[in-house]
Design a protein around this motif. Structure first.
Motif, short mmCIF file in Angstrom:
data_model
loop_
_atom_site.label_atom_id
_atom_site.label_comp_id
_atom_site.label_asym_id
_atom_site.label_seq_id
_atom_site.Cartn_x
_atom_site.Cartn_y
_atom_site.Cartn_z
N THR A 248 -0.86 8.69 -12.38
CA THR A 248 -1.46 7.66 -11.53
C THR A 248 -0.51 7.14 -10.48
N TYR A 249 0.74 6.91 -10.86
CA TYR A 249 1.68 6.26 -9.95
C TYR A 249 2.83 7.18 -9.50
N GLY A 250 3.24 8.09 -10.36
CA GLY A 250 4.40 8.90 -10.05
C GLY A 250 4.20 9.87 -8.90
N LYS A 251 2.96 10.33 -8.69
CA LYS A 251 2.71 11.34 -7.67
C LYS A 251 2.08 10.78 -6.40
N SER A 252 1.80 9.49 -6.37
CA SER A 252 1.17 8.90 -5.20
C SER A 252 2.22 8.30 -4.28
N PRO A 253 1.98 8.32 -2.96
CA PRO A 253 2.96 7.74 -2.02
C PRO A 253 3.14 6.24 -2.30
N GLY A 254 4.37 5.85 -2.50
CA GLY A 254 4.64 4.44 -2.75
C GLY A 254 4.57 4.06 -4.21
N TYR B 25 4.05 2.49 -7.54
CA TYR B 25 3.58 1.19 -7.97
C TYR B 25 3.41 0.21 -6.81
N ALA B 26 3.97 0.52 -5.66
CA ALA B 26 3.84 -0.39 -4.51
C ALA B 26 2.38 -0.61 -4.14
N LEU C 115 -0.38 -7.26 -15.14
CA LEU C 115 0.39 -8.46 -15.45
C LEU C 115 1.62 -8.56 -14.55
N PHE C 116 2.26 -7.44 -14.31
CA PHE C 116 3.42 -7.41 -13.42
C PHE C 116 3.03 -7.79 -12.00
N VAL C 117 1.90 -7.26 -11.54
CA VAL C 117 1.40 -7.58 -10.21
C VAL C 117 1.07 -9.07 -10.11
#
Length: 272
Positions: free
Chosen positions: A37-43, A45-46, A131-133
């Motif tokens: 979900t996050y590792g392969k997308s640009p940015g 977790y941003a 929660l982090f967001v």
């Protein structure tokens, strides 16, 4: 010749082994979820942070032209954040949990991985992310703007817990409905669109006509948003909030979804 038979495993040992295997499966699924979900997308977790920030900014910019001050307090940013962040948290978690079984379908062929493991893993990853967001956005607003807020941590924590529980309930039930009727995926996308309007993200519940309030009260998100706002505005009257109602609805959906899935998961996965 003497032969020694391996001692039979006790039920307690078998259960402990299964729990450990389930823990390892959940951990592996969580790592897969984070990477995919996050590792392969640009940015990475941003994007998870930028989406709610953009939502709050757009609402603040738009409504600041229409009103001299927000409906509650002195900060447009805080008012809309207390409404939109719980809603974004609900939609993100519920949507991800709804597709958890389809997402992990190839891995469910292994005996060590169950559909419950898939649901828990996807729920946990997205809950921690949201929660982090929430923490980042709220700390930023409180630091940059003169909100005059008095944070009631127990109320905020309860609101977040109810949001997560309700999102899990909707997600678990939808995970069955998505597998059972493929058209429900499209139908839910249409049905859920008005939720943002009727969940109290940008209006005050008490400011609505009495007839409309009676109908909207049955939306659990109204209670979640009301509880969240009472956690930042000490003078806010959240008399209409009923925690037991949200818990009851959420647990009812979770149990119903798990019951339906447990009785038909093999057939549903074969037909999916």
């Amino acid at each position: 010749m003497n032969t020694r038979l391996a001692p039979a495993q006790t039920p307690i040992a078998t259960q402990a082994k299964r729990r450990f295997a389930s823990f390892r499966a959940i951990a592996a699924l969580m790592l897969r979820e984070m990477t995919t979900t996050y590792g392969k997308s640009p940015g990475g977790y941003a994007w998870a942070v930028l989406e709610p920030v953009a939502g709050v900014a757009i609402l603040t910019y738009a409504f600041s032209f229409l009103f001299a001050k927000p409906p509650l307090g002195t900060s447009f940013e805080l008012f809309y954040a207390t409404g939109t962040l719980p809603f974004f948290m609900f939609t993100t978690i519920s949507n991800r949990v709804s597709t958890a079984i389809l997402f992990s379908k190839p891995l469910l062929a292994y005996p060590a991985v169950t559909f419950v493991d898939a649901l828990i893993a996807r729920f946990a990853v997205n809950l921690f992310t949201e929660l982090f967001v929430f923490y980042l956005v709220m700390v930023g607003i409180l630091a940059l703007y003169d909100t005059r807020a008095v944070v009631d941590v127990p109320h905020v924590a309860m609101s977040l817990a109810l949001t997560a529980l309700f999102a899990l309930g909707v997600g678990v039930l939808n995970s069955y409905l998505f597998l059972r009727w493929h058209i429900w995926h499209v139908a839910w996308a249409i049905i859920s669109r008005p939720l943002f309007i009727i969940s109290g993200a940008f209006f005050m519940y008490d400011a609505l006509p009495a007839a409309l309030r009676e109908w909207l009260w049955y939306n659990p998100l109204i209670h979640v948003v009301g509880l969240m706002r009472s956690g930042f505005y000490p003078t806010y009257d959240d008399h209409y909030v009923m925690v037991s109602y949200v818990v009851g609805v959420s647990l009812g959906m979770i149990l119903t979804g798990l019951f339906l899935l447990s009785g038909s998961i093999k057939t549903l996965l074969y037909e999916a």
